[in-house]
Write a protein that holds these residues in place. Structure first.
Motif, PDB file in Angstrom:
ATOM      1  N   ARG A   6      80.699 -37.185 -48.595  1.00  0.00           N
ATOM      2  CA  ARG A   6      80.580 -37.209 -47.132  1.00  0.00           C
ATOM      3  C   ARG A   6      80.616 -35.790 -46.565  1.00  0.00           C
ATOM      4  O   ARG A   6      79.861 -35.450 -45.652  1.00  0.00           O
ATOM      5  CB  ARG A   6      81.706 -38.060 -46.541  1.00  0.00           C
ATOM      6  CG  ARG A   6      81.691 -38.158 -45.051  1.00  0.00           C
ATOM      7  CD  ARG A   6      80.609 -39.087 -44.571  1.00  0.00           C
ATOM      8  NE  ARG A   6      80.730 -39.221 -43.129  1.00  0.00           N
ATOM      9  CZ  ARG A   6      79.693 -39.243 -42.314  1.00  0.00           C
ATOM     10  NH1 ARG A   6      78.487 -39.214 -42.810  1.00  0.00           N
ATOM     11  NH2 ARG A   6      79.861 -39.344 -41.037  1.00  0.00           N
ATOM     12  N   ARG A  30      79.659 -33.027 -48.113  1.00  0.00           N
ATOM     13  CA  ARG A  30      78.373 -32.396 -48.414  1.00  0.00           C
ATOM     14  C   ARG A  30      77.297 -32.835 -47.417  1.00  0.00           C
ATOM     15  O   ARG A  30      76.502 -32.016 -46.931  1.00  0.00           O
ATOM     16  CB  ARG A  30      77.928 -32.733 -49.842  1.00  0.00           C
ATOM     17  CG  ARG A  30      78.521 -31.840 -50.897  1.00  0.00           C
ATOM     18  CD  ARG A  30      77.818 -31.987 -52.240  1.00  0.00           C
ATOM     19  NE  ARG A  30      77.753 -33.355 -52.721  1.00  0.00           N
ATOM     20  CZ  ARG A  30      78.703 -33.959 -53.423  1.00  0.00           C
ATOM     21  NH1 ARG A  30      79.803 -33.320 -53.721  1.00  0.00           N
ATOM     22  NH2 ARG A  30      78.552 -35.207 -53.819  1.00  0.00           N
ATOM     23  N   LEU A  31      77.279 -34.134 -47.116  1.00  0.00           N
ATOM     24  CA  LEU A  31      76.293 -34.650 -46.167  1.00  0.00           C
ATOM     25  C   LEU A  31      76.497 -34.032 -44.784  1.00  0.00           C
ATOM     26  O   LEU A  31      75.540 -33.601 -44.138  1.00  0.00           O
ATOM     27  CB  LEU A  31      76.385 -36.178 -46.091  1.00  0.00           C
ATOM     28  CG  LEU A  31      75.465 -36.858 -45.094  1.00  0.00           C
ATOM     29  CD1 LEU A  31      74.006 -36.633 -45.492  1.00  0.00           C
ATOM     30  CD2 LEU A  31      75.779 -38.336 -45.012  1.00  0.00           C
ATOM     31  N   LEU A  32      77.738 -33.962 -44.332  1.00  0.00           N
ATOM     32  CA  LEU A  32      78.022 -33.387 -43.019  1.00  0.00           C
ATOM     33  C   LEU A  32      77.689 -31.892 -42.983  1.00  0.00           C
ATOM     34  O   LEU A  32      77.210 -31.388 -41.967  1.00  0.00           O
ATOM     35  CB  LEU A  32      79.487 -33.621 -42.643  1.00  0.00           C
ATOM     36  CG  LEU A  32      79.854 -35.078 -42.342  1.00  0.00           C
ATOM     37  CD1 LEU A  32      81.360 -35.223 -42.185  1.00  0.00           C
ATOM     38  CD2 LEU A  32      79.124 -35.574 -41.107  1.00  0.00           C
ATOM     39  N   GLU A  33      77.944 -31.192 -44.094  1.00  0.00           N
ATOM     40  CA  GLU A  33      77.582 -29.772 -44.149  1.00  0.00           C
ATOM     41  C   GLU A  33      76.075 -29.594 -44.053  1.00  0.00           C
ATOM     42  O   GLU A  33      75.590 -28.667 -43.396  1.00  0.00           O
ATOM     43  CB  GLU A  33      78.123 -29.139 -45.433  1.00  0.00           C
ATOM     44  CG  GLU A  33      79.624 -28.919 -45.409  1.00  0.00           C
ATOM     45  CD  GLU A  33      80.185 -28.444 -46.735  1.00  0.00           C
ATOM     46  OE1 GLU A  33      79.491 -28.566 -47.781  1.00  0.00           O
ATOM     47  OE2 GLU A  33      81.325 -27.953 -46.738  1.00  0.00           O
ATOM     48  N   GLN A  34      75.306 -30.481 -44.691  1.00  0.00           N
ATOM     49  CA  GLN A  34      73.850 -30.406 -44.614  1.00  0.00           C
ATOM     50  C   GLN A  34      73.376 -30.685 -43.185  1.00  0.00           C
ATOM     51  O   GLN A  34      72.500 -29.995 -42.664  1.00  0.00           O
ATOM     52  CB  GLN A  34      73.212 -31.395 -45.579  1.00  0.00           C
ATOM     53  CG  GLN A  34      73.378 -31.026 -47.031  1.00  0.00           C
ATOM     54  CD  GLN A  34      72.930 -32.134 -47.974  1.00  0.00           C
ATOM     55  OE1 GLN A  34      72.621 -33.240 -47.548  1.00  0.00           O
ATOM     56  NE2 GLN A  34      72.906 -31.817 -49.264  1.00  0.00           N
ATOM     57  N   GLU A  35      73.972 -31.700 -42.559  1.00  0.00           N
ATOM     58  CA  GLU A  35      73.613 -32.017 -41.179  1.00  0.00           C
ATOM     59  C   GLU A  35      73.955 -30.855 -40.252  1.00  0.00           C
ATOM     60  O   GLU A  35      73.195 -30.515 -39.344  1.00  0.00           O
ATOM     61  CB  GLU A  35      74.318 -33.283 -40.727  1.00  0.00           C
ATOM     62  CG  GLU A  35      73.804 -34.537 -41.386  1.00  0.00           C
ATOM     63  CD  GLU A  35      74.604 -35.771 -41.012  1.00  0.00           C
ATOM     64  OE1 GLU A  35      75.584 -35.650 -40.231  1.00  0.00           O
ATOM     65  OE2 GLU A  35      74.268 -36.854 -41.495  1.00  0.00           O
ATOM     66  N   ASN A  36      75.101 -30.235 -40.489  1.00  0.00           N
ATOM     67  CA  ASN A  36      75.528 -29.094 -39.685  1.00  0.00           C
ATOM     68  C   ASN A  36      74.538 -27.941 -39.828  1.00  0.00           C
ATOM     69  O   ASN A  36      74.196 -27.268 -38.845  1.00  0.00           O
ATOM     70  CB  ASN A  36      76.934 -28.660 -40.097  1.00  0.00           C
ATOM     71  CG  ASN A  36      77.516 -27.641 -39.161  1.00  0.00           C
ATOM     72  OD1 ASN A  36      77.228 -27.646 -37.976  1.00  0.00           O
ATOM     73  ND2 ASN A  36      78.341 -26.759 -39.696  1.00  0.00           N
ATOM     74  N   GLU A  37      74.065 -27.699 -41.051  1.00  0.00           N
ATOM     75  CA  GLU A  37      73.104 -26.626 -41.293  1.00  0.00           C
ATOM     76  C   GLU A  37      71.788 -26.909 -40.566  1.00  0.00           C
ATOM     77  O   GLU A  37      71.190 -26.010 -39.965  1.00  0.00           O
ATOM     78  CB  GLU A  37      72.856 -26.460 -42.798  1.00  0.00           C
ATOM     79  CG  GLU A  37      71.868 -25.393 -43.165  1.00  0.00           C
ATOM     80  CD  GLU A  37      72.317 -23.988 -42.787  1.00  0.00           C
ATOM     81  OE1 GLU A  37      71.453 -23.106 -42.700  1.00  0.00           O
ATOM     82  OE2 GLU A  37      73.525 -23.777 -42.567  1.00  0.00           O
ATOM     83  N   VAL A  38      71.340 -28.155 -40.570  1.00  0.00           N
ATOM     84  CA  VAL A  38      70.109 -28.525 -39.865  1.00  0.00           C
ATOM     85  C   VAL A  38      70.277 -28.282 -38.367  1.00  0.00           C
ATOM     86  O   VAL A  38      69.405 -27.696 -37.711  1.00  0.00           O
ATOM     87  CB  VAL A  38      69.732 -29.999 -40.148  1.00  0.00           C
ATOM     88  CG1 VAL A  38      68.654 -30.482 -39.190  1.00  0.00           C
ATOM     89  CG2 VAL A  38      69.298 -30.163 -41.584  1.00  0.00           C
ATOM     90  N   LEU A  39      71.413 -28.691 -37.831  1.00  0.00           N
ATOM     91  CA  LEU A  39      71.662 -28.502 -36.396  1.00  0.00           C
ATOM     92  C   LEU A  39      71.784 -27.016 -36.046  1.00  0.00           C
ATOM     93  O   LEU A  39      71.295 -26.575 -35.001  1.00  0.00           O
ATOM     94  CB  LEU A  39      72.924 -29.250 -35.974  1.00  0.00           C
ATOM     95  CG  LEU A  39      72.822 -30.773 -36.010  1.00  0.00           C
ATOM     96  CD1 LEU A  39      74.181 -31.401 -35.739  1.00  0.00           C
ATOM     97  CD2 LEU A  39      71.792 -31.268 -35.011  1.00  0.00           C
ATOM     98  N   ARG A  40      72.404 -26.237 -36.908  1.00  0.00           N
ATOM     99  CA  ARG A  40      72.532 -24.797 -36.673  1.00  0.00           C
ATOM    100  C   ARG A  40      71.152 -24.145 -36.631  1.00  0.00           C
ATOM    101  O   ARG A  40      70.855 -23.340 -35.739  1.00  0.00           O
ATOM    102  CB  ARG A  40      73.395 -24.158 -37.761  1.00  0.00           C
ATOM    103  CG  ARG A  40      73.711 -22.684 -37.506  1.00  0.00           C
ATOM    104  CD  ARG A  40      74.428 -22.042 -38.682  1.00  0.00           C
ATOM    105  NE  ARG A  40      73.603 -21.973 -39.883  1.00  0.00           N
ATOM    106  CZ  ARG A  40      72.580 -21.134 -40.074  1.00  0.00           C
ATOM    107  NH1 ARG A  40      72.228 -20.290 -39.134  1.00  0.00           N
ATOM    108  NH2 ARG A  40      71.897 -21.140 -41.201  1.00  0.00           N
TER     109      ARG A  40
END
Length: 97
Positions: A71, A73-83
């Motif tokens: 979870r 890792r998934l949130l970190e990926q989502e955060n990177e997309v939003l950044r």
């Protein structure tokens, strides 16, 4: 990779090893069940952790930890997309473009 021995078999072997008569060696019990001594020893250590006899991470805690890491890792990926999206949109709104 599947486990070569079913959990029920493992539990039965550990139960027999724990309830053995005085003088009966673990190596003999392992031999009787057709498993290696270190395999039996490993099963007994894991059973002790699961039963709370020894400190350690239980199978349930390990599964929860794996899920939490997944979870994260998934949130970190989502955060990177939003950044990246925020950086792109802020560049698009600069004057002169």
């Amino acid at each position: 990779m599947s486990k070569p021995y079913p959990q029920e078999f493992r539990d039965d072997v550990v139960r027999v090893a724990r309830n053995r008569e005085p003088g009966v060696e673990l190596s003999q019990i392992a031999k009787d069940f057709g498993i290696h001594f270190t395999t039996l020893y490993s099963w007994m250590r894991k059973a002790d952790v699961e039963d709370g006899v020894k400190p350690g991470v239980t199978a349930n805690e390990n599964a929860e930890l794996r899920e939490a890491k997944k979870r994260i890792r998934l949130l970190e990926q989502e955060n990177e997309v939003l950044r990246r999206a925020a950086a792109y949109l802020s560049q698009a709104n600069l004057p002169g473009k």
